[in-house]
Design a protein around this motif. Sequence first.
Motif, mmCIF file in Angstrom:
data_model
loop_
_atom_site.group_PDB
_atom_site.id
_atom_site.type_symbol
_atom_site.label_atom_id
_atom_site.label_comp_id
_atom_site.label_asym_id
_atom_site.label_seq_id
_atom_site.Cartn_x
_atom_site.Cartn_y
_atom_site.Cartn_z
ATOM 1 N N HIS A 98 9.420 2.324 2.952
ATOM 2 C CA HIS A 98 8.151 2.648 2.290
ATOM 3 C C HIS A 98 7.286 3.380 3.309
ATOM 4 O O HIS A 98 6.898 2.746 4.274
ATOM 5 C CB HIS A 98 7.470 1.379 1.801
ATOM 6 N N ASN A 136 5.104 8.195 -3.391
ATOM 7 C CA ASN A 136 4.278 7.023 -3.681
ATOM 8 C C ASN A 136 2.991 7.467 -4.371
ATOM 9 O O ASN A 136 2.296 8.366 -3.877
ATOM 10 C CB ASN A 136 3.945 6.318 -2.350
ATOM 11 N N GLU A 137 2.697 6.871 -5.520
ATOM 12 C CA GLU A 137 1.407 7.078 -6.193
ATOM 13 C C GLU A 137 1.099 8.546 -6.485
ATOM 14 O O GLU A 137 0.047 9.052 -6.101
ATOM 15 C CB GLU A 137 0.273 6.449 -5.365
ATOM 16 N N GLU A 164 5.569 -4.335 -4.685
ATOM 17 C CA GLU A 164 4.385 -4.694 -3.876
ATOM 18 C C GLU A 164 3.602 -5.837 -4.517
ATOM 19 O O GLU A 164 2.378 -5.835 -4.552
ATOM 20 C CB GLU A 164 3.468 -3.476 -3.687
ATOM 21 N N HIS A 192 0.340 -4.805 -8.062
ATOM 22 C CA HIS A 192 -0.860 -5.397 -7.457
ATOM 23 C C HIS A 192 -1.713 -5.901 -8.622
ATOM 24 O O HIS A 192 -2.373 -5.129 -9.306
ATOM 25 C CB HIS A 192 -1.631 -4.363 -6.636
ATOM 26 N N GLN A 221 4.642 -1.341 -8.369
ATOM 27 C CA GLN A 221 3.962 -2.006 -7.249
ATOM 28 C C GLN A 221 3.530 -3.422 -7.616
ATOM 29 O O GLN A 221 3.736 -4.355 -6.867
ATOM 30 C CB GLN A 221 2.751 -1.183 -6.802
ATOM 31 N N GLN A 276 -2.830 7.676 4.262
ATOM 32 C CA GLN A 276 -2.188 7.417 5.566
ATOM 33 C C GLN A 276 -1.285 8.585 5.980
ATOM 34 O O GLN A 276 -0.143 8.413 6.407
ATOM 35 C CB GLN A 276 -1.451 6.069 5.543
ATOM 36 N N ASN A 307 7.341 5.362 -6.702
ATOM 37 C CA ASN A 307 6.646 4.074 -6.619
ATOM 38 C C ASN A 307 5.220 4.234 -7.152
ATOM 39 O O ASN A 307 4.533 5.198 -6.817
ATOM 40 C CB ASN A 307 6.617 3.634 -5.146
ATOM 41 N N TRP A 325 3.806 -8.234 -1.476
ATOM 42 C CA TRP A 325 3.037 -7.434 -0.510
ATOM 43 C C TRP A 325 2.171 -8.365 0.328
ATOM 44 O O TRP A 325 1.173 -8.886 -0.143
ATOM 45 C CB TRP A 325 2.190 -6.367 -1.217
ATOM 46 N N TRP A 346 3.073 10.204 0.599
ATOM 47 C CA TRP A 346 1.917 9.564 -0.041
ATOM 48 C C TRP A 346 0.700 10.385 0.326
ATOM 49 O O TRP A 346 0.648 10.976 1.404
ATOM 50 C CB TRP A 346 1.790 8.118 0.481
ATOM 51 N N TRP A 361 -3.725 -7.461 2.365
ATOM 52 C CA TRP A 361 -4.624 -6.290 2.319
ATOM 53 C C TRP A 361 -5.719 -6.501 1.284
ATOM 54 O O TRP A 361 -6.725 -5.824 1.296
ATOM 55 C CB TRP A 361 -3.819 -5.019 2.013
ATOM 56 N N LYS A 393 5.005 4.795 7.333
ATOM 57 C CA LYS A 393 4.180 5.794 6.643
ATOM 58 C C LYS A 393 4.052 7.048 7.516
ATOM 59 O O LYS A 393 4.284 7.015 8.726
ATOM 60 C CB LYS A 393 2.812 5.186 6.303
ATOM 61 N N GLU A 413 4.904 -2.816 6.442
ATOM 62 C CA GLU A 413 3.658 -2.630 5.687
ATOM 63 C C GLU A 413 3.041 -1.258 5.944
ATOM 64 O O GLU A 413 2.523 -0.625 5.029
ATOM 65 C CB GLU A 413 2.652 -3.724 6.038
ATOM 66 N N ASN A 414 3.074 -0.812 7.164
ATOM 67 C CA ASN A 414 2.471 0.482 7.507
ATOM 68 C C ASN A 414 3.330 1.350 8.422
ATOM 69 O O ASN A 414 3.063 2.536 8.570
ATOM 70 C CB ASN A 414 1.113 0.242 8.194
HETATM 71 C C1 XIL Z 1 -1.769 -0.940 2.354
HETATM 72 C C2 XIL Z 1 -1.562 -1.866 3.549
HETATM 73 O O1 XIL Z 1 -1.247 -3.145 3.060
HETATM 74 C C3 XIL Z 1 -2.789 -1.884 4.428
HETATM 75 O O2 XIL Z 1 -2.539 -2.614 5.628
HETATM 76 C C4 XIL Z 1 -3.232 -0.474 4.762
HETATM 77 O O3 XIL Z 1 -4.437 -0.512 5.471
HETATM 78 C C5 XIL Z 1 -3.398 0.363 3.514
HETATM 79 O O4 XIL Z 1 -2.186 0.334 2.766
HETATM 80 N N1 XIL Z 1 -0.141 0.666 -2.207
HETATM 81 C C6 XIL Z 1 0.810 1.007 -1.270
HETATM 82 C C7 XIL Z 1 0.774 0.379 0.074
HETATM 83 O O5 XIL Z 1 1.741 1.751 -1.593
HETATM 84 O O6 XIL Z 1 1.267 1.233 1.080
HETATM 85 C C8 XIL Z 1 -0.622 -0.084 0.435
HETATM 86 O O7 XIL Z 1 -0.555 -0.794 1.658
HETATM 87 C C9 XIL Z 1 -1.191 -0.942 -0.669
HETATM 88 C C10 XIL Z 1 -1.292 -0.155 -1.948
#
Ligand code: XIL
Length: 335
Positions: free
Chosen positions: A80, A128-129, A261, A229, A227, A87, A190, A300, A84, A308, A47, A43-44
């Motif tokens: 992942h 990413n993004e 995600e 979300h 992703q 982070q 991504n 995710w 980005w 998150w 990064k 998840e992190n």
């Molecule tokens: C999020 C994590 O889930 C959290 O724990 C962290 O604090 C912030 O990042 N898009 C992404 C992911 O590409 O890396 C993100 O993850 C969520 C949104």
Amino acid sequence: ILAQVSTKKGQTFHFGSTYDTFEADQSWSSSIFSTFYRHVVSENGCKWDATEPSQGVSDLTECLACQSFATANGNTFRGHNTFWHSQTPSWLPGSFTAAQVTGTIIPQHVQAEIQGMGTSVTSWDVVNEVVGDGVSNGMTPLQCVQNKGDWPTVTADGSGKALVTDLSFIYAAFNTAFKFAGNSTRLAVNEYNTGGQNAKTACILSLVQNIQQNTGIPFNRLAVGFQSHLSANTGGFDTKQALATTFSTLAAEGVEAMITEMDIELNSNTQANLRYQAAIWGDYLDACLYASNCNEFINWDPRDDLSWRGAAAAATLFDTNGNPKPAAYEVAARL
Ligand code: XIL
């Protein structure tokens, strides 16, 4: 009681979730990743802030620990991410010029991470993004990326503009990734709010073309990560038909499409909403299962209390006690 979603037309299907070593209930994690999820994303832990805390000093401890967890539970592992705007390590931006970021800092970082994690990683989110939210149809890939407002976090000039006078920072990341990744590792762009026929998706499709043209990396090594979300009650999702159209556009080029995600926020945790959530999850999984080029599907966060998006959003497949929700049964039934 839940089947493993591990095959698709006889080939490996990488269905999984995020994991972090500091998750409280490690015994639940081990059990669910050996009986249900088959694929792991840190998840992190992979990064930039985690993997290069001091400039030039690679620290893959947490990223490798997640990969070891995957292996220990018979799972595959995806990466992942290498680049980005969020982070990022505290030393970035420093007093660096855009040329230094593109020419030295990004290649060194991407090499250390991808080489250090080895060649078995199924795919990497190389960038990413990188596309803005305010894009419109017809924009060039450069305009799509310039529309993003977050570049001051990675370059030094304060305005952030220096880094994006061209896309060389993206090419640098991809060229390095291609050089050091495994022969079958997919290299992904991504992005969120993409999937159906909208301007941001159009940007991503043309960006992949542009990356191929400018790096020479074959299409069959590239991927787009969607992703996903999502939000159920506001209509913040696409139909499986809309997804299928985008996926088949990429398939025609040999580019893979991945759901990277997935989570679905609810405005309340009612039975009706949980059913609705299950239906949307089923559609996204169907779109992936029926596309020739979709072989990775990541949820995710493995359970609601780890999400998150907050436990109240009830956005994942398992509830706050780690028990399967209707969406988990729906997913298992789609095999
Ligand atoms: C999020 C994590 O889930 C959290 O724990 C962290 O604090 C912030 O990042 N898009 C992404 C992911 O590409 O890396 C993100 O993850 C969520 C949104």
